[in-house]
Scaffold this active site. Structure first.
Site, PDB file in Angstrom:
ATOM      1  N   LYS A   1      -7.859   3.146  12.356  1.00  0.00           N
ATOM      2  CA  LYS A   1      -7.763   1.711  12.061  1.00  0.00           C
ATOM      3  C   LYS A   1      -6.636   1.058  12.872  1.00  0.00           C
ATOM      4  O   LYS A   1      -6.835   0.009  13.473  1.00  0.00           O
ATOM      5  CB  LYS A   1      -7.505   1.481  10.561  1.00  0.00           C
ATOM      6  CG  LYS A   1      -8.578   2.068   9.648  1.00  0.00           C
ATOM      7  CD  LYS A   1      -8.342   1.720   8.184  1.00  0.00           C
ATOM      8  CE  LYS A   1      -7.086   2.305   7.570  1.00  0.00           C
ATOM      9  NZ  LYS A   1      -7.061   3.775   7.449  1.00  0.00           N
TER      10      LYS A   1
ATOM     11  N   ARG B   1      -0.389  14.268  14.540  1.00  0.00           N
ATOM     12  CA  ARG B   1      -0.299  13.053  15.358  1.00  0.00           C
ATOM     13  C   ARG B   1       1.147  12.533  15.383  1.00  0.00           C
ATOM     14  O   ARG B   1       1.918  12.750  14.456  1.00  0.00           O
ATOM     15  CB  ARG B   1      -1.262  11.973  14.872  1.00  0.00           C
ATOM     16  CG  ARG B   1      -0.896  11.350  13.557  1.00  0.00           C
ATOM     17  CD  ARG B   1      -1.904  10.275  13.167  1.00  0.00           C
ATOM     18  NE  ARG B   1      -1.608   9.762  11.847  1.00  0.00           N
ATOM     19  CZ  ARG B   1      -2.301   8.819  11.230  1.00  0.00           C
ATOM     20  NH1 ARG B   1      -3.353   8.289  11.802  1.00  0.00           N
ATOM     21  NH2 ARG B   1      -1.959   8.404  10.031  1.00  0.00           N
TER      22      ARG B   1
ATOM     23  N   ARG C   1       5.099  10.374  11.176  1.00  0.00           N
ATOM     24  CA  ARG C   1       5.179   9.844   9.817  1.00  0.00           C
ATOM     25  C   ARG C   1       5.427  10.994   8.848  1.00  0.00           C
ATOM     26  O   ARG C   1       4.759  12.031   8.943  1.00  0.00           O
ATOM     27  CB  ARG C   1       3.860   9.186   9.425  1.00  0.00           C
ATOM     28  CG  ARG C   1       3.511   8.004  10.287  1.00  0.00           C
ATOM     29  CD  ARG C   1       2.276   7.355   9.699  1.00  0.00           C
ATOM     30  NE  ARG C   1       1.669   6.433  10.623  1.00  0.00           N
ATOM     31  CZ  ARG C   1       0.505   5.842  10.393  1.00  0.00           C
ATOM     32  NH1 ARG C   1      -0.166   6.094   9.278  1.00  0.00           N
ATOM     33  NH2 ARG C   1      -0.003   5.005  11.267  1.00  0.00           N
TER      34      ARG C   1
END
Ligand code: AMP
Length: 216
Positions: free
Chosen positions: A13, A127, A161
């Protein structure tokens, strides 16, 4: 134009929102980015959200709706908004409809990005992004050409993250299936839902989204 990108964590997204912003006048409203910024800044919202986010669970509707409402009061959103990661619950979807109506805005389309769970776990765990320009990388699928140096801007700092690990991803997927996936039916009922295959190559997915929005 105001649109929602709906899809599980790792569906792409954020990547697609950034690409679409090059050609369509949008601002990206990512509740995940806004909450991460609040955690980093140590604000009241950040203090409440931190542990919930690290566990892969959903931050309360009240907090998230407040953050979105404040953001929609900023003038740059008048040009158009891509909602990325919001709404994630029925209460958020209802609040968004209310907020848009209050501000005289309309929702033009909801694009649902369809991706298999196993692919998502693989995509999300591993990622990372360049701290300078936001270019995305992956431990297994996309390393910079020169180790430790961003291909796009030459930066040498990268961010991961805290919630992007295999265990938390499973919890986030569970939250997606129980709380967010039902919004597909909700938006089908409004006639605004468009489905795209989120498993294709990035360019291909962009083309499908642009087509779904009548932009090609
Ligand atoms: P994201 O970057 O969109 O995957 O969001 C990262 C984390 O922030 C999520 O796993 C949730 O803990 C929290 N979060 C982001 N957006 C929302 C939302 N709309 N509702 C509740 N929690 C959210």
């Amino acid at each position: 134009m105001n649109i929602i990108l709906l899809g599980p964590p790792g569906a792409g997204k954020g990547t697609q929102a950034r690409i679409l912003m090059d050609t369509i006048a949008f601002v990206q409203l990512s509740t995940g980015d806004m909450l991460r910024a609040a955690v980093a800044a140590g604000t009241e919202v950040g203090k409440k959200a931190k542990a919930v986010m690290e566990a892969g669970q959903l931050v309360s509707d009240e907090i998230v709706i407040g953050v979105v409402s404040d953001r929609l009061d900023e003038p740059d959103t008048k040009a158009g908004v891509i909602f990325d990661g919001f709404p994630r619950t029925a209460a958020q979807a209802e609040a968004l409809a209310r907020l848009l109506a209050e501000k005289g805005l309309t929702l033009d389309a909801v694009v649902s990005m369809e991706v298999d769970d196993e692919l998502l776990v693989d995509r999300v765990s591993g990622r990372y992004t360049c701290a300078g320009c936001g270019e995305g990388y992956h431990d297994r699928h996309k390393q910079p050409a020169k180790a430790g140096v961003c291909d796009s801007c030459g930066g040498t700092e990268f961010n991961r993250r805290a919630e992007d690990n295999a265990e938390t991803v499973r919890a986030r997927l569970d939250a997606y299936h129980s709380e967010t996936a039902p919004l597909i039916d909700y938006y089908t009922g409004t006639g605004k839902l468009r489905m795209v295959d989120g498993m294709a190559e990035i360019d291909e997915v962009t083309r499908s989204i642009r087509k779904a929005l009548g932009q090609d």
